[in-house]
Enzyme design. Structure first.
Site, short mmCIF file in Angstrom:
data_model
loop_
_atom_site.label_atom_id
_atom_site.label_comp_id
_atom_site.label_asym_id
_atom_site.label_seq_id
_atom_site.Cartn_x
_atom_site.Cartn_y
_atom_site.Cartn_z
N ALA A 11 5.49 -7.07 -16.00
CA ALA A 11 6.01 -6.01 -16.86
C ALA A 11 5.79 -4.63 -16.25
CB ALA A 11 5.35 -6.08 -18.23
N ASP A 36 -2.85 1.57 -8.90
CA ASP A 36 -3.15 0.55 -9.91
C ASP A 36 -4.62 0.14 -9.88
OD1 ASP A 36 -0.45 0.81 -10.04
OD2 ASP A 36 0.02 -1.22 -9.37
N GLU A 59 5.60 8.37 -9.65
CA GLU A 59 5.91 6.97 -9.31
C GLU A 59 6.33 6.89 -7.85
OE1 GLU A 59 4.61 4.48 -11.03
OE2 GLU A 59 5.80 4.91 -12.80
N HIS A 60 5.77 5.91 -7.15
CA HIS A 60 6.03 5.73 -5.71
C HIS A 60 5.58 6.96 -4.92
CE1 HIS A 60 8.12 1.87 -5.89
NE2 HIS A 60 8.54 2.28 -7.06
C1 GLA Z 1 3.21 -0.52 -7.93
C2 GLA Z 1 2.16 -0.31 -6.84
C3 GLA Z 1 1.56 1.09 -6.92
C4 GLA Z 1 2.63 2.16 -6.99
C5 GLA Z 1 3.68 1.81 -8.06
C6 GLA Z 1 4.82 2.78 -8.06
O1 GLA Z 1 2.62 -0.54 -9.18
O2 GLA Z 1 1.14 -1.27 -6.94
O3 GLA Z 1 0.71 1.30 -5.82
O4 GLA Z 1 3.22 2.37 -5.75
O5 GLA Z 1 4.18 0.51 -7.89
O6 GLA Z 1 4.40 4.04 -8.43
#
Ligand code: GLA
Length: 377
Positions: free
Chosen positions: A121, A170, A33-34
């Protein structure tokens, strides 16, 4: 949303119902994540929930779009430089403009769309929307953009038309998802590998805190800026290439906040690799432990959690869930939980009761089904 409901709306609005149907999914992310905008690895999967659209070229230079769930309608000229003001429709406008910029001969179209990815969400309803329209436009107007380019169209839309400097995870997974498989994506090289997801004794389940997360104008961009500042100071393109020693050396030259954020990212890059190793051995206990560690980092160091989500993760731990953490951009939304089958009933029932007792709000349990990426139906 059923196809025939979309058809009915299309008929009511535009007097016919012979548009083509397209769909694109939201996503989960097991771990990583991130890390995407830091050039690291992510481990997402498409979900069964998504956006479905009926689209038909109208022979003009304008778009007429109706969001059936929101009962909201918009028209815009595709040659207009500004586009609509309503954020929601700027996703479609952005995709149109980005496709044009990549040489696709976009014409006007009529569209009705709806979805079942809960909004806000952390399941990427916006990427589902972008991927759905990118796929439709590419298909209907003779575009020859590949899936990765279509993902980049969605990402550019977020950056330039909505103001969220997101990474590629995403949009990538919404375009590349495969039923039954998670995907490990190296966000630096763009290389990816499918990992069939079929643990016999465990299930993935989301718990939606129903605290709406909103990345537009949110501290999401601040997190990214921190990472970029530290990477720059280290003379690196992204934090993916930073080592713990390098980070320690500059500790005194950066703010405590930037340090904590960078520390989280370095830890998360390591955790994704640990999870990949563990998955090779079907060692789901280790996967779960890493998920809890990710949550701790996201909550304490990256500071993208909130009271409700921390409570859901604590409850998961108390109820014997193997791994749990906040999922997606943060600031609300869902937790993702890796749960042994024999704990599933107790966990999902009890967590709903205790959450309601504590916050007076219902949380929602969403079983995870790994679905297909964007497609023409
Ligand atoms: C959001 C962003 C992604 C990613 C996530 C965290 O969903 O759109 O690009 O950075 O946060 O992992």
């Amino acid at each position: 949303m059923e196809q025939n409901i979309l058809q009915q709306h299309f008929q009511d609005r535009f007097g016919c119902a012979d548009g083509i149907l397209f769909a694109a999914p939201g996503r989960i992310n097991l771990i990583g994540e991130h890390t995407d905008y830091n050039g690291g690895f992510v481990f997402p999967g498409a979900v069964a929930q998504g956006i479905m659209a009926m689209v038909k070229p109208n022979g003009r230079r304008w778009v007429r779009a109706y969001a059936a769930d929101l009962q909201s309608y918009c028209e815009f000229d595709i040659d207009d430089e500004e586009g609509p003001k309503t954020v929601h429709f700027r996703y479609i406008y952005g995709v149109v403009r980005e496709m044009m910029a990549r040489g696709v001969k976009v014409e006007g179209f009529d569209a009705v769309y709806a979805g079942d990815v809960p909004l806000g969400a952390g399941m990427s309803s916006s990427a589902a929307l972008e991927s759905c329209f990118a796929t439709a436009i590419n298909d209907l107007f003779g575009g020859s953009l590949g899936r990765m380019e279509l993902a980049l169209v969605g990402q550019a839309t977020e950056h330039k038309y909505v103001g969220v400097n997101c990474g590629i995870m995403d949009q990538f997974i919404s375009m590349h998802g495969k039923a039954g498989s998670l995907v490990r994506l190296d966000c630096r090289s763009g290389e990816y590998e499918y990992f069939p997801w079929h643990p016999k004794e465990y299930r993935l389940v989301l718990v939606n805190s129903c605290v709406k997360h909103e990345l537009v104008g949110s501290p999401y961009n601040d997190r990214r800026n921190s990472c970029e500042r530290v990477a720059k100071l280290l003379g690196l393109e992204t934090l993916r290439d930073a080592t713990w020693e390098m980070l320690d050396k500059v500790k005194d030259q950066i703010s405590a906040e930037d340090y904590m954020r960078a520390k989280y990212v370095l830890g998360e890059v390591d955790r994704v690799m640990a999870v990949c190793d563990a998955l090779q051995r079907d060692d789901y206990e280790t996967v779960g432990q890493q998920m809890y560690l990710t949550h701790e980092g996201l909550s304490k160091d990256y500071e993208v959690s909130c009271e409700e989500i921390d409570f859901l993760v604590d409850e998961a731990r108390r109820l014997g869930v193997t791994g749990a953490r906040i999922m997606g951009g943060g600031f609300g939304g869902c937790t993702i939980n890796l749960v042994r089958n024999d704990r599933y009933e107790t966990f999902t029932t009890e967590v709903q009761q205790t959450y309601k007792a504590k916050f007076g709000v219902d949380c929602k349990v969403i079983p995870v089904v790994i679905g297909e990426g964007a497609r023409r139906l």
